[in-house]
Design an enzyme around this catalytic site. Structure first.
Site, mmCIF file in Angstrom:
data_model
loop_
_atom_site.group_PDB
_atom_site.id
_atom_site.type_symbol
_atom_site.label_atom_id
_atom_site.label_comp_id
_atom_site.label_asym_id
_atom_site.label_seq_id
_atom_site.Cartn_x
_atom_site.Cartn_y
_atom_site.Cartn_z
ATOM 1 N N GLU A 74 -60.232 26.616 -76.400
ATOM 2 C CA GLU A 74 -60.524 27.985 -76.820
ATOM 3 C C GLU A 74 -59.258 28.839 -76.831
ATOM 4 O OE1 GLU A 74 -62.079 26.074 -74.599
ATOM 5 O OE2 GLU A 74 -64.108 26.810 -74.186
ATOM 6 N N CYS A 111 -64.562 28.300 -69.834
ATOM 7 C CA CYS A 111 -64.206 28.586 -68.448
ATOM 8 C C CYS A 111 -63.915 30.091 -68.295
ATOM 9 C CB CYS A 111 -62.989 27.756 -68.026
ATOM 10 S SG CYS A 111 -61.418 28.325 -68.730
#
Length: 159
Positions: A74, A111
């Protein structure tokens, strides 16, 4: 003592229920997992972002023997998009993950560090980033990071 409730709205669907553009973005994230560098965890993650101008940027997780030196898919995707297309907002971010055997059944969420970077990307462009998380059995879709980052840490905390 006061108590309050915070809720999140996350839609669960199959990839076929998504628009053609979202299906294309998921396919790019799925394909990106093949370019992951994950020799330690053997857990490959790919991400794809569609920008305001229609350009699609992909990224993968990059591991390092010194674990904190690696980077998630990401963040590699968003940092590349923000550095190469600084005037283009990120509209949609799709994420897919697989083990050595197969893609995972239920999507994994980003995360905490990635969630924070998505929040900053939204702040930068003053626009929510729609998020698609792929799983073989279901795909999650949410409008903006606030669904995953309740009570977020933002600039107002340090002003």
């Amino acid at each position: 003592m006061k108590e309050f409730t915070i809720t999140s709205v996350i839609h669960s669907c199959t990839p076929e229920e998504l628009s053609a553009a979202d299906q294309e973005l998921l396919k790019e994230a799925i394909a990106a997992t093949g370019r992951s560098y994950a020799p330690y965890s053997r857990f490959s993650v790919g991400a794809a972002a569609r920008l305001g101008n229609g350009v699609i940027i992909t990224g993968t997780n990059q591991e390092n023997a010194a674990y904190p030196s690696g980077l998630c898919a990401e963040r590699t995707t968003l940092f590349y998009a923000n550095s190469q297309y600084p005037d283009q907002p990120v509209e949609v971010l799709a994420v897919a993950a697989r083990t050595e055997q197969d893609f995972i059944d239920i999507p994994i969420p980003p995360c905490g560090s990635c969630r924070q970077v998505i929040l900053e990307t939204e702040k930068r462009y003053k626009k929510s980033v729609r998020i698609l998380l792929y799983g073989k059995k279901e795909t999650y879709m949410m409008e903006g990071i606030s669904s995953l980052l309740l009570l977020s840490f933002n600039a107002s905390a340090v002003e």
